[in-house]
Write a protein that holds these residues in place. Structure first.
Motif, PDB file in Angstrom:
ATOM      1  N   TYR A  54      -8.114  -3.191   3.636  1.00  0.00           N
ATOM      2  CA  TYR A  54      -7.422  -2.108   4.827  1.00  0.00           C
ATOM      3  C   TYR A  54      -7.035  -3.297   5.909  1.00  0.00           C
ATOM      4  N   ASN A  55      -6.236  -2.946   6.596  1.00  0.00           N
ATOM      5  CA  ASN A  55      -4.972  -3.604   8.011  1.00  0.00           C
ATOM      6  C   ASN A  55      -5.290  -2.507   8.592  1.00  0.00           C
ATOM      7  N   GLU A  68      -6.555  -5.918  -0.793  1.00  0.00           N
ATOM      8  CA  GLU A  68      -6.495  -6.051   0.779  1.00  0.00           C
ATOM      9  C   GLU A  68      -6.907  -4.063   0.818  1.00  0.00           C
ATOM     10  N   PRO A  97      -3.889   1.108  -2.587  1.00  0.00           N
ATOM     11  CA  PRO A  97      -4.045  -0.307  -2.075  1.00  0.00           C
ATOM     12  C   PRO A  97      -3.051  -1.076  -3.318  1.00  0.00           C
ATOM     13  N   THR A  98      -2.345  -1.725  -2.668  1.00  0.00           N
ATOM     14  CA  THR A  98      -1.822  -2.801  -3.477  1.00  0.00           C
ATOM     15  C   THR A  98      -2.294  -4.028  -4.632  1.00  0.00           C
ATOM     16  N   LYS A 118      -2.588  -2.915  11.201  1.00  0.00           N
ATOM     17  CA  LYS A 118      -1.267  -2.802  11.497  1.00  0.00           C
ATOM     18  C   LYS A 118       0.073  -1.903  10.508  1.00  0.00           C
ATOM     19  N   THR A 119      -1.001  -1.888   9.339  1.00  0.00           N
ATOM     20  CA  THR A 119      -0.121  -1.510   7.763  1.00  0.00           C
ATOM     21  C   THR A 119      -0.662   0.313   7.872  1.00  0.00           C
ATOM     22  N   PHE A 120      -2.210  -0.016   8.287  1.00  0.00           N
ATOM     23  CA  PHE A 120      -3.028   1.476   7.979  1.00  0.00           C
ATOM     24  C   PHE A 120      -1.892   2.393   9.052  1.00  0.00           C
ATOM     25  N   MET A 174       0.594  -0.948  -0.003  1.00  0.00           N
ATOM     26  CA  MET A 174       0.051  -0.116   0.465  1.00  0.00           C
ATOM     27  C   MET A 174       1.143   1.445  -0.075  1.00  0.00           C
ATOM     28  N   LYS A 175       0.138   2.259  -0.836  1.00  0.00           N
ATOM     29  CA  LYS A 175       1.500   3.620  -0.959  1.00  0.00           C
ATOM     30  C   LYS A 175       0.499   4.396  -0.232  1.00  0.00           C
ATOM     31  N   SER A 226       1.256   1.374  10.682  1.00  0.00           N
ATOM     32  CA  SER A 226       2.762   1.924  10.521  1.00  0.00           C
ATOM     33  C   SER A 226       2.859   2.834   9.471  1.00  0.00           C
ATOM     34  N   LEU A 227       2.056   2.800   8.602  1.00  0.00           N
ATOM     35  CA  LEU A 227       2.018   3.677   7.706  1.00  0.00           C
ATOM     36  C   LEU A 227       1.732   5.496   8.076  1.00  0.00           C
TER      37      LEU A 227
END
Length: 185
Positions: free
Chosen positions: A30-31, A28, A16-17, A33-35, A1-2, A37-38
């Motif tokens: 929504y996640n 994906e 998203p990728t 952890k990723t949200f 995800m960018k 973190s980024l």
């Protein structure tokens, strides 16, 4: 995800990728952890909302006041909109400024709109399914809004020659100037 920062303080654009093949695609959306973190945020979404609108429908500009303010993660499931948000945080460097992005089922972009923003969208396709997550529960008594055609904000809703379809409630919303006077008194 960018993830990139928006023009206004606290706004993020998420792309998203997308994994595609001859069957279609997977992404994906929504996640946590990723949200987190980024973006560097720790947002706990508690409510999902979805609407369907026809071409020319304009919803907004809406917000929730006080302890019921809501951050939103918005996206389009089908169709295309111009998504618009206005910074209504008096202490913010970008107070009174607006930003807009086209969201569509093709580009799959999402926008994180923090608490303290008025939000709305205009439907640019024949119909749209609009979806958003909120970090606080809706409270009818805390509803607020700003008139979509406010001359001081001068938002270009990109509806061209289409007369917007607007609810009676949204037509009665106050101007940005009235909103500013209310929050300073």
């Amino acid at each position: 995800m960018k993830v990139t920062k928006g023009k206004l303080n606290g706004v993020f654009i998420l792309e998203p990728t997308i994994h595609g093949d001859d069957r279609g695609y997977f992404l994906e959306s929504y996640n946590k952890k990723t949200f987190n973190s980024l973006t560097g945020l720790d947002v706990d979404f508690v409510q999902d909302n979805q609407s369907r609108s026809r071409k020319g429908a304009l919803r907004g500009l809406h917000f929730q006041k006080g302890e019921h303010a809501q951050a939103k993660l918005v996206r389009v499931l089908s169709g295309r909109v111009l998504d618009v948000f206005v910074d209504i945080r008096p202490e913010s460097e970008t107070f009174g400024q607006w930003e807009a992005h086209e969201l569509s089922s093709e580009n799959q972009k999402q926008i994180f709109v923090p608490r303290g923003f008025a939000h709305g969208f205009a439907t640019l396709s024949d119909s749209v399914d609009f979806f958003y997550k909120c970090d606080n529960y809706y409270n009818k008594e805390s509803e607020g809004g700003i008139f979509y055609a406010d001359k001081d904000l001068d938002i270009d809703w990109q509806l061209d020659d289409i007369s917007p379809i607007i609810s009676e409630k949204d037509l009665a919303l106050p101007t940005f100037k009235s909103f500013k006077e209310e929050i300073t008194n």
